[in-house]
Design a protein around this motif. Structure first.
Motif, PDB file in Angstrom:
ATOM      1  N   ARG A 228      17.653   1.878   0.912  1.00 19.09           N
ATOM      2  CA  ARG A 228      17.540   1.084   2.139  1.00 19.09           C
ATOM      3  C   ARG A 228      16.126   1.143   2.716  1.00 19.09           C
ATOM      4  O   ARG A 228      15.604   0.139   3.184  1.00 19.09           O
ATOM      5  N   LEU A 229      15.522   2.320   2.678  1.00 17.48           N
ATOM      6  CA  LEU A 229      14.176   2.454   3.238  1.00 17.48           C
ATOM      7  C   LEU A 229      13.170   1.600   2.468  1.00 17.48           C
ATOM      8  O   LEU A 229      12.321   0.923   3.065  1.00 17.48           O
ATOM      9  N   SER A 230      13.247   1.604   1.138  1.00 18.79           N
ATOM     10  CA  SER A 230      12.316   0.788   0.337  1.00 18.79           C
ATOM     11  C   SER A 230      12.503  -0.683   0.637  1.00 18.79           C
ATOM     12  O   SER A 230      11.530  -1.449   0.724  1.00 18.79           O
ATOM     13  N   ARG A 231      13.763  -1.119   0.802  1.00 22.40           N
ATOM     14  CA  ARG A 231      14.007  -2.525   1.139  1.00 22.40           C
ATOM     15  C   ARG A 231      13.461  -2.848   2.523  1.00 22.40           C
ATOM     16  O   ARG A 231      12.907  -3.936   2.735  1.00 22.40           O
ATOM     17  N   TYR A 232      13.582  -1.907   3.447  1.00 22.01           N
ATOM     18  CA  TYR A 232      13.075  -2.133   4.803  1.00 22.01           C
ATOM     19  C   TYR A 232      11.551  -2.292   4.792  1.00 22.01           C
ATOM     20  O   TYR A 232      11.006  -3.196   5.431  1.00 22.01           O
ATOM     21  N   ILE A 233      10.874  -1.410   4.064  1.00 27.46           N
ATOM     22  CA  ILE A 233       9.400  -1.504   3.998  1.00 27.46           C
ATOM     23  C   ILE A 233       8.990  -2.790   3.300  1.00 27.46           C
ATOM     24  O   ILE A 233       8.059  -3.485   3.727  1.00 27.46           O
ATOM     25  N   HIS A 234       9.702  -3.123   2.224  1.00 25.67           N
ATOM     26  CA  HIS A 234       9.368  -4.327   1.472  1.00 25.67           C
ATOM     27  C   HIS A 234       9.585  -5.573   2.315  1.00 25.67           C
ATOM     28  O   HIS A 234       8.777  -6.512   2.294  1.00 25.67           O
ATOM     29  N   GLN A 235      10.663  -5.599   3.086  1.00 29.61           N
ATOM     30  CA  GLN A 235      10.927  -6.762   3.934  1.00 29.61           C
ATOM     31  C   GLN A 235       9.950  -6.837   5.103  1.00 29.61           C
ATOM     32  O   GLN A 235       9.699  -7.918   5.629  1.00 29.61           O
ATOM     33  N   GLY A 236       9.413  -5.701   5.510  1.00 24.16           N
ATOM     34  CA  GLY A 236       8.461  -5.705   6.609  1.00 24.16           C
ATOM     35  C   GLY A 236       7.115  -6.276   6.240  1.00 24.16           C
ATOM     36  O   GLY A 236       6.324  -6.642   7.123  1.00 24.16           O
ATOM     37  N   LEU A 237       6.843  -6.371   4.946  1.00 22.86           N
ATOM     38  CA  LEU A 237       5.596  -6.989   4.504  1.00 22.86           C
ATOM     39  C   LEU A 237       5.742  -8.499   4.529  1.00 22.86           C
ATOM     40  O   LEU A 237       6.830  -9.042   4.344  1.00 22.86           O
TER      41      LEU A 237
ATOM     42  N   PHE B 206      -3.378   5.368   6.252  1.00 25.03           N
ATOM     43  CA  PHE B 206      -3.421   5.351   4.786  1.00 25.03           C
ATOM     44  C   PHE B 206      -4.785   4.855   4.324  1.00 25.03           C
ATOM     45  O   PHE B 206      -5.376   3.935   4.911  1.00 25.03           O
ATOM     46  N   ARG B 207      -5.263   5.482   3.230  1.00 20.46           N
ATOM     47  CA  ARG B 207      -6.549   5.125   2.642  1.00 20.46           C
ATOM     48  C   ARG B 207      -6.392   5.112   1.118  1.00 20.46           C
ATOM     49  O   ARG B 207      -5.331   5.506   0.605  1.00 20.46           O
ATOM     50  N   PRO B 208      -7.419   4.679   0.380  1.00 21.26           N
ATOM     51  CA  PRO B 208      -7.258   4.611  -1.082  1.00 21.26           C
ATOM     52  C   PRO B 208      -6.854   5.927  -1.735  1.00 21.26           C
ATOM     53  O   PRO B 208      -6.203   5.932  -2.773  1.00 21.26           O
ATOM     54  N   GLY B 209      -7.207   7.073  -1.151  1.00 20.28           N
ATOM     55  CA  GLY B 209      -6.841   8.343  -1.749  1.00 20.28           C
ATOM     56  C   GLY B 209      -5.552   8.929  -1.223  1.00 20.28           C
ATOM     57  O   GLY B 209      -5.304  10.124  -1.396  1.00 20.28           O
ATOM     58  N   SER B 210      -4.706   8.107  -0.595  1.00 23.93           N
ATOM     59  CA  SER B 210      -3.484   8.603   0.049  1.00 23.93           C
ATOM     60  C   SER B 210      -2.269   8.571  -0.868  1.00 23.93           C
ATOM     61  O   SER B 210      -1.148   8.737  -0.387  1.00 23.93           O
ATOM     62  N   PHE B 211      -2.451   8.333  -2.164  1.00 25.86           N
ATOM     63  CA  PHE B 211      -1.307   8.174  -3.063  1.00 25.86           C
ATOM     64  C   PHE B 211      -1.406   9.162  -4.218  1.00 25.86           C
ATOM     65  O   PHE B 211      -2.481   9.362  -4.799  1.00 25.86           O
ATOM     66  N   LYS B 212      -0.271   9.767  -4.547  1.00 26.22           N
ATOM     67  CA  LYS B 212      -0.163  10.574  -5.758  1.00 26.22           C
ATOM     68  C   LYS B 212       0.181   9.697  -6.956  1.00 26.22           C
ATOM     69  O   LYS B 212      -0.351   9.880  -8.042  1.00 26.22           O
ATOM     70  N   ASP B 213       1.120   8.771  -6.730  1.00 26.44           N
ATOM     71  CA  ASP B 213       1.578   7.872  -7.802  1.00 26.44           C
ATOM     72  C   ASP B 213       1.703   6.476  -7.203  1.00 26.44           C
ATOM     73  O   ASP B 213       2.761   6.092  -6.711  1.00 26.44           O
ATOM     74  N   PHE B 214       0.606   5.737  -7.233  1.00 26.68           N
ATOM     75  CA  PHE B 214       0.599   4.414  -6.608  1.00 26.68           C
ATOM     76  C   PHE B 214       1.552   3.462  -7.322  1.00 26.68           C
ATOM     77  O   PHE B 214       2.343   2.750  -6.692  1.00 26.68           O
ATOM     78  N   SER B 215       1.510   3.440  -8.647  1.00 29.44           N
ATOM     79  CA  SER B 215       2.375   2.526  -9.394  1.00 29.44           C
ATOM     80  C   SER B 215       3.850   2.870  -9.187  1.00 29.44           C
ATOM     81  O   SER B 215       4.705   1.979  -9.108  1.00 29.44           O
ATOM     82  N   GLY B 216       4.170   4.175  -9.089  1.00 32.04           N
ATOM     83  CA  GLY B 216       5.557   4.558  -8.849  1.00 32.04           C
ATOM     84  C   GLY B 216       6.050   4.099  -7.495  1.00 32.04           C
ATOM     85  O   GLY B 216       7.204   3.652  -7.349  1.00 32.04           O
ATOM     86  N   LEU B 217       5.188   4.179  -6.475  1.00 35.70           N
ATOM     87  CA  LEU B 217       5.576   3.699  -5.143  1.00 35.70           C
ATOM     88  C   LEU B 217       5.776   2.191  -5.149  1.00 35.70           C
ATOM     89  O   LEU B 217       6.744   1.671  -4.561  1.00 35.70           O
ATOM     90  N   VAL B 218       4.889   1.478  -5.822  1.00 35.00           N
ATOM     91  CA  VAL B 218       5.029   0.027  -5.919  1.00 35.00           C
ATOM     92  C   VAL B 218       6.337  -0.350  -6.599  1.00 35.00           C
ATOM     93  O   VAL B 218       7.061  -1.262  -6.169  1.00 35.00           O
ATOM     94  N   GLN B 219       6.672   0.386  -7.652  1.00 35.70           N
ATOM     95  CA  GLN B 219       7.908   0.094  -8.382  1.00 35.70           C
ATOM     96  C   GLN B 219       9.133   0.312  -7.497  1.00 35.70           C
ATOM     97  O   GLN B 219      10.082  -0.489  -7.505  1.00 35.70           O
ATOM     98  N   LYS B 220       9.153   1.389  -6.720  1.00 32.39           N
ATOM     99  CA  LYS B 220      10.291   1.647  -5.841  1.00 32.39           C
ATOM    100  C   LYS B 220      10.426   0.568  -4.778  1.00 32.39           C
ATOM    101  O   LYS B 220      11.536   0.124  -4.456  1.00 32.39           O
ATOM    102  N   LEU B 221       9.319   0.138  -4.213  1.00 34.84           N
ATOM    103  CA  LEU B 221       9.386  -0.891  -3.173  1.00 34.84           C
ATOM    104  C   LEU B 221       9.824  -2.229  -3.756  1.00 34.84           C
ATOM    105  O   LEU B 221      10.548  -2.990  -3.117  1.00 34.84           O
ATOM    106  N   GLN B 222       9.367  -2.522  -4.956  1.00 30.43           N
ATOM    107  CA  GLN B 222       9.768  -3.787  -5.582  1.00 30.43           C
ATOM    108  C   GLN B 222      11.232  -3.770  -5.998  1.00 30.43           C
ATOM    109  O   GLN B 222      11.944  -4.766  -5.833  1.00 30.43           O
ATOM    110  N   ASP B 223      11.704  -2.623  -6.511  1.00 30.11           N
ATOM    111  CA  ASP B 223      13.106  -2.540  -6.930  1.00 30.11           C
ATOM    112  C   ASP B 223      14.048  -2.559  -5.735  1.00 30.11           C
ATOM    113  O   ASP B 223      15.150  -3.118  -5.809  1.00 30.11           O
ATOM    114  N   GLY B 224      13.650  -1.935  -4.621  1.00 35.70           N
ATOM    115  CA  GLY B 224      14.514  -1.890  -3.449  1.00 35.70           C
ATOM    116  C   GLY B 224      15.809  -1.149  -3.712  1.00 35.70           C
ATOM    117  O   GLY B 224      16.873  -1.553  -3.231  1.00 35.70           O
ATOM    118  N   SER B 225      15.726  -0.037  -4.462  1.00 42.57           N
ATOM    119  CA  SER B 225      16.935   0.700  -4.826  1.00 42.57           C
ATOM    120  C   SER B 225      17.532   1.466  -3.657  1.00 42.57           C
ATOM    121  O   SER B 225      18.680   1.879  -3.710  1.00 42.57           O
TER     122      SER B 225
END
Length: 547
Positions: A118-127, A97-116
């Motif tokens: 299982r996959l988003s919760r897994y990635i969020h917990q892995g940080l 991943f690099r700075p240009g690897s995102f279509k919607d950076f804020s949308g991805l951040v929102q999904k990971l923070q919401d944890g709606s």
């Protein structure tokens, strides 16, 4: 099991008395087998159609353009390799991943923070906890996602988040192989992340596709020109304007005219914002492309230095009286065409001063001129007054600088003839006639000059020395040089610093688009900045005198 669309379509074609829509019946299971086969065939056909277009094709499974295992983008670009002579221009895709690897950076951040999910919760917990707190920071999120690429349990622990039927053949094959480390594991996890967040994460082959489209556009226009070389180097480094952005910029006038007809003000503002963003991107691309320069004929500045006396007629035969230095100088023009030179002159006092006694100052040299002894009619005269230690510079375009101050000049210096030519410098000596705002005040007489300026005689010429430097631009026909910055922020940093960085492929590209027999030099430029802090202070000590 829920019946799919193709299965229901097959069952609907059977007579009603078969009651074939009953789940679990043998006929229904048979229709499901046929339906799944048709669906897989349709998906494969859809992928084949997408693979024939650069915009929709992927490069999955590619091990590099110059390997036996190529991707769809590699095969598409092979169609254009006849133009470039079959060179391998582009290499494998980087899964990181690099700075240009995102279509919607804020949308991805929102999904990971919401944890709606299982996959988003897994990635969020892995940080780490620190990373979760700074999730809005792009650099921190990139580091966390790159760690997910090396997670060998990523698919096994999130199996339910992926519909295997929708995954590509290469991804399904990697799932079966279950790589434990290395590039295959990184490619697998990157493909899974792209499938899970298709609207937020850009595909890893996007930079490859963009470069491919830009290179194809340049090749179709023609790259065997000076501008074509700059365009193809810029395209290979990722410096180009997207077609969509260009179209948006071209429609700016239409948007301005349509604002009155748009009823929703927010929609109009959004379109105007897209136009402004497109204009900014075009400006960034143009500024980046200007840093790539093509110098034709490999210009090289060469100089000749002479220490001569001004020309003295009395030193010529039959007198043949040596003056200690040659009065003539020879200039060699290495070019195939006459070339205008540049001159630098400094007048010096050549007299041997004794330890005692006083020598009067030398009068200035007036109106020096360069004379071509091979063609006496070729004379370059300067209407200036040169005192001792004055520095005179003459540029090839005719600019005249006396001690750094520009002076008027009637004509530029004549071009040097081919091969060698013999020259000398003639000058007058004496007191110039006084002219307001032109001649020197301390060396002119405004009422009546003692004597008019006269040509130098032999004795006077011995007293003057001229330190002469002649600068000439040597050009090499059938050759050019390409100057490329090593780093162009916002463009070259999209690619990892590895052996297959786009800058390493520029030589092969230019070698194929240039004309046969033309020499090319590629120069990469990089500047380092150092900051030095010097602290200094002055302290004064008060001195008191006791009474």
């Amino acid at each position: 099991m829920e019946l799919s669309g193709k299965t229901l379509s097959l069952i609907s074609r059977l007579p009603d008395f078969y009651r074939s829509d009953t789940a679990g019946s043998l006929l229904t299971e048979l229709m499901m087998v046929w339906g799944q086969a048709i669906e897989h065939s349709e998906i494969d056909l859809f992928r084949v159609m997408r693979s024939h277009h650069v915009i929709t094709a992927t490069n999955e499974g590619s091990q590099g353009f110059n390997t036996n295992q190529q991707g769809d983008l590699d095969r598409l670009f092979a169609l254009y390799l006849e133009v470039l002579g079959g060179t391998s221009l582009l290499t494998q895709v980087d899964p990181e991943f690099r700075p240009g690897s995102f279509k919607d950076f804020s949308g991805l951040v929102q999904k990971l923070q919401d944890g709606s999910d299982r996959l988003s919760r897994y990635i969020h917990q892995g940080l780490s906890s620190g990373h979760r707190a700074l999730l809005i920071d792009q650099k921190t999120l990139i580091q966390g996602l790159n760690r997910c690429l090396g997670d060998r349990h990523f698919y096994a622990r999130n199996r339910g988040a992926f519909a295997v039927e929708t995954l590509s053949v290469v991804t399904r094959r990697l799932i079966q192989q279950a790589p434990q480390s290395g590039r295959d594991l990184a490619c697998l996890n990157r493909a899974l992340l792209e499938a899970a967040y298709p609207n937020e994460i850009e595909t890893s082959d996007a930079p490859y596709r963009d470069r491919l489209l830009a290179l194809i556009r340049v090749l179709r226009r023609g790259a065997a020109t000076k501008q074509g070389i700059c365009d193809i180097v810029a395209a290979n480094l990722g410096i180009f304007v997207d077609d969509l952005v260009a179209q948006v910029a071209k429609k700016q006038i239409q948007v301005e005219d349509a604002k009155e007809q748009i009823q929703r003000v927010e929609e109009a503002k959004e379109q105007i914002q897209r136009v402004e963003e497109a204009k900014e991107q075009i400006q960034r691309v143009e500024e980046a492309k200007k840093q790539i320069q093509v110098e034709e004929y490999l210009p090289e500045l060469i100089s000749h230095t002479y220490l001569i006396h001004p020309f003295s007629p009395e030193a010529d035969p039959p007198h043949n009286i040596p003056l200690g230095h040659p009065q003539t100088f020879t200039i060699t023009n290495p070019n195939v065409l006459p070339t205008a030179p540049g001159y630098k002159l400094q007048v010096r006092d050549a007299r041997q001063r004794p330890d005692q006694g006083f020598l009067p100052p030398l009068l200035p040299l007036i109106n020096p001129c360069f004379v071509n002894l091979d063609k006496p009619e070729q004379v370059f005269k300067l209407e200036v007054v040169l005192k001792i230690n004055d520095v005179l510079r003459i540029q090839p375009d005719g600019t005249l600088l006396l001690n750094g101050v520009e002076q008027p000049v009637k004509a530029p210096p004549p071009p040097l003839p081919l091969d060698t030519s013999n020259w000398c410098i003639k000058a007058l000596v004496g007191e110039p006639a006084g002219r307001f705002d032109q001649t020197l005040f301390d060396l002119s007489r405004y009422d009546q000059a003692l004597a008019a300026p006269l040509p130098l005689n032999r004795q006077q010429a011995v007293n003057y020395e001229i330190d002469l430097t002649i600068e000439l631009t040597k050009i090499t026909p059938g050759a050019f040089r390409v100057r490329i910055p090593w780093d162009i922020p916002g463009f070259t940093d999209r690619f990892s610093e590895r052996q297959d960085h786009p800058r390493t492929q520029i030589a092969a590209i230019i070698d194929k688009v240039k004309a046969a027999g033309v020499k090319v030099e590629i120069v990469y430029e990089h500047s380092w900045t150092e900051i030095h802090t010097l602290d200094d202070s002055l302290q004064s000590l008060e001195q008191r005198t006791s009474p």
